[in-house]
Design an enzyme around this catalytic site. Structure first.
Site, mmCIF file in Angstrom:
data_model
loop_
_atom_site.group_PDB
_atom_site.id
_atom_site.type_symbol
_atom_site.label_atom_id
_atom_site.label_comp_id
_atom_site.label_asym_id
_atom_site.label_seq_id
_atom_site.Cartn_x
_atom_site.Cartn_y
_atom_site.Cartn_z
ATOM 1 N N LYS A 121 0.727 -1.322 0.074
ATOM 2 C CA LYS A 121 0.074 -0.073 0.035
ATOM 3 C C LYS A 121 0.806 1.343 0.012
ATOM 4 O O LYS A 121 0.677 2.232 -0.665
ATOM 5 C CB LYS A 121 -0.908 0.193 1.070
ATOM 6 C CG LYS A 121 -1.746 1.120 1.444
ATOM 7 C CD LYS A 121 -2.926 1.204 2.539
ATOM 8 C CE LYS A 121 -2.071 1.553 3.729
ATOM 9 N NZ LYS A 121 -2.942 1.492 4.915
ATOM 10 N N ASP A 139 -6.043 0.355 0.375
ATOM 11 C CA ASP A 139 -6.504 0.804 1.648
ATOM 12 C C ASP A 139 -8.031 0.244 2.236
ATOM 13 O O ASP A 139 -8.628 -0.354 1.125
ATOM 14 C CB ASP A 139 -6.276 2.381 2.064
ATOM 15 C CG ASP A 139 -7.176 3.320 1.334
ATOM 16 O OD1 ASP A 139 -8.127 2.491 0.519
ATOM 17 O OD2 ASP A 139 -7.191 4.420 1.494
#
Length: 212
Positions: A121, A139
């Site tokens: 991420k 996310d």
């Protein structure tokens, strides 16, 4: 509507709804985004933005953070939670930037993944926002909304969601698309309350329209 077609329609509508959406972490240099992303784990971006002001006042550059005592970093970043591990990762990461990259953040995805505290991420966020390269940031908002909308089906593991989205999201759209999902997830397709489907710009094409 096929997933690719659905994805393009979602991208188009979110562009109109959130034309100026971008990263909600404040930074003006790549290494600062690297620090902020680590601090943002289980913490709001708003709090991170406040904490880093104090951190950079004491440690204004990569060298200063690399030379700092971990306890000194922890003292400042503690309000973000997980202070010990975050301070340790930031310290180790800045040492690597100083010693191996002349103080710069590498623009290679796999090199980013080797930095302490950097996962997929974070690496995708940096690749997209700093270097303007194709990126998909999975996310919690991205995962929740993509499942609800129908871009993925019953997939909760971030990497698996990312891999599925690469198949249907044009590479040049990925980074901004994920930022817009954050805005939409905070304002409309919320997690802690019933989603505000009645005011959602995706209501008529969402697989989960009318969630109770």
């Amino acid at each position: 509507m096929r997933k690719r077609e659905l994805a393009l329609e979602v991208i188009d509508r979110l562009k109109k709804e959130y034309p100026d959406a971008g990263c909600t972490l404040d930074y003006d240099q790549a290494w600062k985004l690297l620090v902020s992303v680590r601090l943002a784990a289980q913490c709001t971006d708003a709090r991170v933005n406040v904490v880093v002001e104090k951190l950079y006042a004491r440690y204004p550059d990569v060298d200063a953070l690399a030379e700092a005592e971990v306890d000194g970093i922890e003292e400042i970043v503690r309000p973000c939670g997980l202070g010990k591990s975050k301070a340790r990762d930031i310290s180790a990461c800045m040492k690597i930037l100083r010693d191996e990259y002349d103080g710069y953040v590498p623009d290679d995805f796999n090199a980013l993944l080797k930095l302490p505290g950097v996962g997929r991420k974070s690496a995708n966020l940096i690749m997209g926002d700093v270097f303007g390269k194709p990126a998909i940031v999975t996310d919690t908002h991205c995962i929740r909304l993509c499942n609800r909308i129908g871009l993925v089906k019953d997939i909760k593991e971030p990497k698996k969601v990312e891999m599925e989205l690469w198949k249907i999201i044009p590479p040049e759209e990925g980074s901004d698309f994920c930022h817009r999902l954050v805005y939409h997830g905070r304002d409309v397709c919320t997690a802690r309350t019933k989603p505000y489907c009645e005011k959602c710009c995706l209501n008529d094409i969402c697989r989960k329209q009318g969630i109770k």
